[in-house]
Design a protein around this motif. Sequence first.
Motif, PDB file in Angstrom:
ATOM      1  N   MET A   1       0.833  -1.195   0.000  1.00 16.39           N
ATOM      2  CA  MET A   1       0.000   0.000   0.000  1.00 16.39           C
ATOM      3  C   MET A   1       0.873   1.253   0.000  1.00 16.39           C
ATOM      4  N   THR A   2       0.399   2.278  -0.664  1.00 18.39           N
ATOM      5  CA  THR A   2       1.128   3.540  -0.716  1.00 18.39           C
ATOM      6  C   THR A   2       1.025   4.260   0.621  1.00 18.39           C
ATOM      7  N   THR A   3       2.154   4.706   1.138  1.00 16.18           N
ATOM      8  CA  THR A   3       2.174   5.472   2.380  1.00 16.18           C
ATOM      9  C   THR A   3       1.776   6.913   2.090  1.00 16.18           C
ATOM     10  N   ARG A   4       0.801   7.416   2.835  1.00 20.22           N
ATOM     11  CA  ARG A   4       0.380   8.817   2.694  1.00 20.22           C
ATOM     12  C   ARG A   4       1.097   9.635   3.760  1.00 20.22           C
ATOM     13  N   LEU A   5       1.896  10.563   3.307  1.00 17.08           N
ATOM     14  CA  LEU A   5       2.748  11.354   4.194  1.00 17.08           C
ATOM     15  C   LEU A   5       2.395  12.828   4.080  1.00 17.08           C
ATOM     16  N   VAL A   6       2.246  13.480   5.230  1.00 19.85           N
ATOM     17  CA  VAL A   6       2.137  14.937   5.241  1.00 19.85           C
ATOM     18  C   VAL A   6       3.409  15.500   5.857  1.00 19.85           C
ATOM     19  N   ILE A   7       3.979  16.492   5.199  1.00 21.22           N
ATOM     20  CA  ILE A   7       5.115  17.224   5.748  1.00 21.22           C
ATOM     21  C   ILE A   7       4.583  18.575   6.201  1.00 21.22           C
TER      22      ILE A   7
END
Length: 291
Positions: A1-7
């Motif tokens: 699964m694609t990791t959803r990252l917020v910076i």
Amino acid sequence: MTTRLVIFADDPDWHCRRLVAACRRHGAEVTVESLRRCRFRLGSGGSGIEIPGFSGDTPDVAFVRNIPSGSFEQVTFRLSLLHALRELGVRVVNDARAIERCVDKSMTSFLLHKAGIPTPETLASEDGDTAASWRAMQATDVVAKPLFGAQGRGLRRIAPTDPLPDPGDTALGGVLYLQRYVGHASEWRDFRVFVVGDKAVAAMMRRGKSWVTNVARGGTCVRVPSEGRLAELAVAAAHAVGASYCGVDLIEDGRHGISVLEVNSMPAWRGLQGVADIDIADGIARHVLAI
């Protein structure tokens, strides 16, 4: 699964852009957003936190590049959002607790002391008489630092015959944070070690034009090995404050050996990258994404 990252970043600066590129190379879906635009929305279902671009859902990972300055209430609110994300099971790097410990130099110093990590003699107090008594017992210069300062701003070196600042000085926020001055006999220099996870991944010596050696104040960078006593103390300091990654400042003198000065939980690394033999952003990305 694609990791959803917020910076979380107010400005997509050089560091942010390199981190975005590194995380995307490793397959992450990356959003850059300011904590200013995030909010709690409670009583209507959902996670209770709204981050633009996530439609009421939460990311898998949040990386904190910076926390915008503001009023006491604004900064507290932004830290509360980070605390809440952790409560929801989001991996936050660095989390609010580590950031709070590192931003407050007095707490950093206490935790280093508690862990038995060498650090210069320090006093933090609101009382001028207590500070004066402590100062009288020091045989060398002392340094007054803003409790929440960074990049060498607001540092004052005070000779034994000079008066201490007034505790009410607004630049110091009403708290005197004093440390024994540590200087090398032949030159102004100290060290920055970059820790990611449980490893020191890069290190440099900073040579200053004055006793303030920060790169932002004109210091120059020289690569040194990220191993041995420097690395050992840096990793221990990261553990002491609970930082998942950080920049650790250390200094050496002939009498006391190597001491830890500070731990930065939202460190810059542009100067260090110029002399490092690894891609620091890629190392952070691998750690953040648990690769």
